[in-house]
Design an enzyme around this catalytic site. Sequence first.
Site, PDB file in Angstrom:
ATOM      1  N   ASP A  95      37.098  35.901  34.560  1.00 61.45           N
ATOM      2  CA  ASP A  95      35.686  35.545  34.366  1.00 61.45           C
ATOM      3  C   ASP A  95      34.725  36.732  34.450  1.00 61.45           C
ATOM      4  OD1 ASP A  95      36.123  36.036  37.022  1.00 61.45           O
ATOM      5  OD2 ASP A  95      35.368  34.129  37.767  1.00 61.45           O
ATOM      6  N   HIS A  96      35.076  37.761  35.209  1.00 66.55           N
ATOM      7  CA  HIS A  96      34.099  38.826  35.469  1.00 66.55           C
ATOM      8  C   HIS A  96      34.009  39.885  34.371  1.00 66.55           C
ATOM      9  CE1 HIS A  96      33.842  37.138  39.448  1.00 66.55           C
ATOM     10  NE2 HIS A  96      33.019  38.085  39.858  1.00 66.55           N
ATOM     11  N   ASP A 160      36.557  36.635  46.460  1.00 67.49           N
ATOM     12  CA  ASP A 160      35.217  36.662  45.906  1.00 67.49           C
ATOM     13  C   ASP A 160      34.305  36.049  46.962  1.00 67.49           C
ATOM     14  OD1 ASP A 160      33.771  36.853  42.963  1.00 67.49           O
ATOM     15  OD2 ASP A 160      32.806  35.479  44.355  1.00 67.49           O
ATOM     16  N   ARG A 448      22.444  36.162  43.634  1.00 71.94           N
ATOM     17  CA  ARG A 448      22.107  37.506  44.132  1.00 71.94           C
ATOM     18  C   ARG A 448      21.074  38.164  43.252  1.00 71.94           C
ATOM     19  NH1 ARG A 448      28.023  39.078  45.882  1.00 71.94           N
ATOM     20  NH2 ARG A 448      27.762  37.949  47.818  1.00 71.94           N
ATOM     21  N   SER A 643      29.246  41.462  48.115  1.00 73.89           N
ATOM     22  CA  SER A 643      30.536  41.121  47.509  1.00 73.89           C
ATOM     23  C   SER A 643      31.726  41.311  48.443  1.00 73.89           C
ATOM     24  CB  SER A 643      30.711  42.012  46.286  1.00 73.89           C
ATOM     25  OG  SER A 643      32.062  42.140  45.954  1.00 73.89           O
ATOM     26  N   ARG A 645      34.416  42.764  47.243  1.00 71.96           N
ATOM     27  CA  ARG A 645      35.238  43.792  46.584  1.00 71.96           C
ATOM     28  C   ARG A 645      35.753  44.821  47.585  1.00 71.96           C
ATOM     29  NH1 ARG A 645      29.740  45.549  43.508  1.00 71.96           N
ATOM     30  NH2 ARG A 645      29.835  43.325  43.136  1.00 71.96           N
TER      31      ARG A 645
END
Length: 755
Positions: A95-96, A160, A448, A643, A645
């Site tokens: 999706d990203h 995520d 965000r 995030s 990440r």
Amino acid sequence: MVFDLALIKKLYAELPGKVAAARKLIGKPLTLTEKILYAHLYGALPATAHNRGKDYVDFAPDRVAMQDATAQMALLQFMTAGRSKVAVPSTVHCDHLIQAKVGAKKDLELAIETNREVYDFLSSISDKYGIGFWKAGAGIIHQVVLENYAFPGGMMIGTDSHTPNAGGLGMVAIGVGGADAVDVMAGLPWELKMPKVIGVKLTGKMSGWTSCKDVILWVAGQLTVKGGTGAIVEYFGDGADSMSATGKGTVCNMGAEIGATCSLFAYDEKMGAYLKATGRDEVAALADGIKEHLRPDVEVYADPAKYYDQLLELDLNTLEPYVNGPFTPDLATPISKMAAAVKENGWPAKLEVALIGSCTNSSYEDISRSASIVEDAVSKGLKANAEFTITPGSELVRFTIERDGFINTFEKVGGVVLANACGPCIGQWARHIDDPNRKNTIITSFNRNFAKRNDGNASTHAFVASPEIVTAMAIAGTIAFNPLTDKLKNASGEEVLLKEPTGFELPPKGFAVEDAGYQAPAADGSGIQVKVATDSKRLQLLEPFKAWEGTDLKGLKLLIKAKGKCTTDHISMAGPWLKFRGHLDNISNNMLIGAINFYNEKTDTVKNQLTGEYGPVPATARVYKAAGVGSIVVGDENYGEGSSREHAAMEPRFLGVRAILVRSFARIHETNLKKQGMLGLTFANKEDYDKILEDDTIDIVGLSSFAPGQPLTIMLNHQDGTVENILVNHTYNEQQIEWFRAGGALNVIRSQFVK
Ligand code: MIC
Ligand code: SF4
């Protein structure tokens, strides 16, 4: 059917007994959070497990979800762990990596082309290890999880930060870094500090322009971006039961913006209805069967202040729509005060782009209500006065809203439907703007709004609101518009008021889809080869990090002292850098390039202490690394906010940074640092931040007796020859200290499986 019914049956059969045993041991009524957590213990209930906010507890989540931008690193780590299959049901969602340029169809085709190597890698590695794979175009991870996998009383982790979206269906769903996902996929315990529980009592019922998004916009204003740290937020009360399951999902999703571990709602009729509408009648029936166990104990409802660590109360009858921003999601302004706030703060009033949808707000309810506003506007001779985009969260939603004519409605005012993907929410947006340095305003129904997040432009003022308010503002063309009271002039010069939105919680004709985009893994993946080209620019196999050398860390150079907000977007920017998420060396070139250097207020310009010259942060770190000199990063409050990440932790690790010393950390980032064998330290005395000077050489002492609860000492060797000692705290437990010693958690796991 893609969900695992057997897993749910087993859990529900055991849950009441486990909860009763925990209640007995602890000797008091339980919140829903505690019930779900105690039903997912990895081992026996530790005597200290009720010490909320203090002790680490080992859990066994039911499942794992990963999105493409984080799955690459998670799976590159998993493949070195030595397992042949994942231990719990897991999924990957593409999706990203899809960039929004012109519209869904073309953008998706282009993404499949440009990301082929990465998609092939993810698809084959999923196939090999028994992971369900959702192709590009299937939808955004959190929406697809809500539609297919989330269930009341379950526990999942996801790579995520918006994983908590599944709390809308009563699941404890927590955002983590990839290394945490590796633990769970390897069948190892997943540890979490027993969270505090914040109760939010909702009474009354929303009406008119107010919608579920406004609940979390209000809560963010109350609790701020740090207020939920270390806590699970539990919503309850008749007001909570009146909200749709997808609306509850929106609230839980954006709970990430207050730093909450996750948020959740208790099982109710709305959840049952959503489960049925998404083809999970059996799950609804099973949940109905143990309903009282999927809600807090009655004593908790009767006296919430006694059982929650903090309590907020909100009467939905009086809740106004909110607009949050710019630059931070907790700056909450009620719509009635927005026009004045715009003037006072000098925010550009003219709205240039209005964006609805995303993982946060693209339910059938959101879309149908927004479409009703557009229909009304068109019937009154109005058109859109800003660019207007719609991002469906999944193919299921997109197909259904197209069938029901809503896409058509949006197109009447020039609305552009983007691919079922993250797109502009994560900077994957080829925005058309004449001058990127011009102050300008956009508004989204996303979650965000940090500087540069959506379009990479620091001058863009991004606001967040409900899809209804975003749609109304798209028509008005200004953020100083209050649809509750302000009239608009139509083509024939008449002043008209927009009608309150109306819509459907669930599609009256049911959901429909032709190809949801799911690919099941091979039953036996042992023969499948995972391909990573040695010369690839986007994928790189991982080399284990080196173990700790066994001595104190001496002679570290200050790499950067970051000033103010330093989110994971500042540490490892997304947008154009997303393409390197599977290549540690290449993505490390974005390390901290968004952070502001305390000494010159500039981004990506720091002093190289070996040469005295100023240069970019990553290049400077590489010089230290090549010279065999360690470095250290200093930061402010809530460092690593945003995030999940783990690149934000792996990049410094890779470039030779040994410690991150800050005033305070955001939860996921702190854990990510520990997992990668880094030292995440906090100033015992917050003012000591001021003692760090640009030319400091820094020693970290006391590491040979590194122990839980024991502060360490840092020696600041200033350039003028003076030395100052400061005390720093840490939250490492025994296990995490072991990760530090081994050079990272993965080295510990590998030593267990690879003999
Ligand atoms: C985000 O919303 O910031 C992201 C992009 O979904 C991230 C994950 C990532 O950086 O890949 C998140 O929230 O964890
Ligand atoms: Fe994607 Fe944005 Fe949702 Fe993150 S918040 S998962 S980037 S849509």
